[in-house]
Enzyme design. Structure first.
Site, PDB file in Angstrom:
ATOM      1  N   SER A 254      -3.318  -1.820  -3.152  1.00  0.00           N
ATOM      2  CA  SER A 254      -2.551  -2.576  -2.166  1.00  0.00           C
ATOM      3  C   SER A 254      -3.501  -3.128  -1.113  1.00  0.00           C
ATOM      4  CB  SER A 254      -1.485  -1.695  -1.508  1.00  0.00           C
ATOM      5  OG  SER A 254      -2.085  -0.593  -0.858  1.00  0.00           O
TER       6      SER A 254
ATOM      7  N   PHE B 155      -8.280  -2.756   1.365  1.00  0.00           N
ATOM      8  CA  PHE B 155      -7.913  -2.656  -0.047  1.00  0.00           C
ATOM      9  C   PHE B 155      -7.840  -1.172  -0.399  1.00  0.00           C
ATOM     10  CE2 PHE B 155      -8.679  -4.836  -4.426  1.00  0.00           C
ATOM     11  CZ  PHE B 155      -7.610  -4.147  -4.964  1.00  0.00           C
ATOM     12  N   GLU B 156      -6.636  -0.719  -0.692  1.00  0.00           N
ATOM     13  CA  GLU B 156      -6.381   0.671  -1.061  1.00  0.00           C
ATOM     14  C   GLU B 156      -6.205   0.753  -2.574  1.00  0.00           C
ATOM     15  OE1 GLU B 156      -5.863   3.525   0.807  1.00  0.00           O
ATOM     16  OE2 GLU B 156      -5.815   2.777   2.874  1.00  0.00           O
ATOM     17  N   MET B 157      -7.211   1.288  -3.265  1.00  0.00           N
ATOM     18  CA  MET B 157      -7.114   1.487  -4.711  1.00  0.00           C
ATOM     19  C   MET B 157      -6.200   2.672  -5.013  1.00  0.00           C
ATOM     20  SD  MET B 157      -9.456  -0.744  -5.980  1.00  0.00           S
ATOM     21  CE  MET B 157     -10.747  -1.737  -5.192  1.00  0.00           C
TER      22      MET B 157
END
Length: 342
Positions: A216, A279-281
């Site tokens: 996200s 950016f959250e993996m």
């Protein structure tokens, strides 16, 4: 790059090129409590240091700088590709949280990538800064608190916090911790940075339309940030979104993030006028909550997702196509929710 992890990454990449999102992302795999989560396949701090030194010796355009030390005295590295100070500059920041390491693995692979002919000429028109493993003590489990409840086995546990139990991504106003102080004193204030992507990992259960996301994204949301900075942050997000969604195995949502300026996404945008993207993996390398830890078979696509992100943004800044990116997708990009089971 460690042979075992690189092989996993490349195998994942080959599968992902033909596998639809529902399989690559939607089916996990999640950690179920019985698998072994082996941290020995991840770079240790010493292995990361050796890798950077070797690449520095091989790559003419690469510079390597020590920007400070951790609580426990580990050197903090800055990788630089800076041919022309007048070029636009992007900073990639990884592992503020020590248990979020696959973005660092992707960043190291990207450093190797920059030394090949595939990137020929790109660094003539963009400056690249990379801070890998900002929380090196947490990444090594070298902390002054117990990690007995953490899931991972192998060489070490990895924790979100630094050696003193502090969340570095809540220290961007006071800058008390040596890691965040080094970042601000010797990177943010030293270089004229235009863009920053702050690479993290989240839990495993976030979804859109009840399908797991691969990650996200979010721009700065504090009301104190300049409108032009927000626009350029949204354009940065558009580059990432288009690059990942085009692969077929990526599935991105909008992150539910707050407006606190203690967080780098917000604080750095306000203090320095830098356009930022979080950016959250999907999934973490270790945690005391089992539901946050992702099974190791997902490592390949998450590393590939990081490489794709860094490559796409560098190229878009170099050729200036980022400046005309349409940001309207943000208006319809859903906020992720937790996946429900029927």
């Amino acid at each position: 790059m460690k042979k075992s992890l690189l092989a996993l990454s490349m195998a994942g990449a080959m599968m992902l090129s033909v596998t639809p999102v529902v399989d690559a992302v939607g089916n996990g795999p999640n950690y179920g409590g019985n698998e072994t989560v082996n941290t020995s396949i991840l770079h240790t701090y010493d292995e990361l240091s050796d890798f950077l030194q070797k690449e520095h010796a091989k790559q003419q355009d690469m510079e390597l700088e020590v920007i400070g030390q951790t609580v426990k005295g580990r050197d903090l590295y800055l990788v630089k590709y800076m041919k022309n100070r007048d070029n636009p500059t992007i900073l990639f920041l990884t592992q503020q949280h020590g248990n979020e390491q696959l973005t660092t693995e992707g960043a190291l692979e990207f450093v190797k990538h920059l030394g090949t002919g595939k990137m020929k000429g790109v660094t003539d028109d963009v400056n690249i800064l990379i801070v890998p493993m900002l929380n090196a003590d947490g990444a090594m489990g070298d902390v002054d608190f117990s990690l007995d409840d953490y899931v991972a086995s192998g060489d070490r546990n990895l924790t979100r916090y630094n050696a003193l139990g502090i969340d570095l991504n809540r220290d961007h106003i006071t800058k008390i911790q040596p890691e965040t102080k080094a970042l601000h004193d010797n990177v943010m204030r030293k270089y004229d940075i235009d863009y920053m992507i702050d690479l993290h990992h989240q839990g495993t259960q976030s979804a859109i339309d009840n399908e797991y996301v691969s990650g996200s994204i979010l721009y700065p949301t504090t009301p104190n940030v300049d409108e032009d900075v927000v626009l350029k942050s949204k354009q940065l997000g558009a580059v990432v979104y288009d690059a990942i969604e085009a692969k077929g195995w990526g599935h991105l949502g909008k992150y539910n993030g707050g407006s606190a300026e203690t967080i780098s996404r917000n604080g750095i945008a306000v203090e320095y006028g830098i356009s930022t993207l979080l950016f959250e993996m999907r999934g973490m390398s270790d945690h005391f909550y089992e539901s946050y830890v992702l099974g190791q078979k997902s490592n390949g696509y998450l590393i590939k997702q990081t490489i794709t992100t860094l490559d796409a943004t560098v190229r878009a800044i170099a050729d200036r196509s980022i400046e005309t990116k349409d940001v309207s997708f943000w208006d319809t990009l859903p906020f992720q929710t937790n996946r429900t089971t029927e």
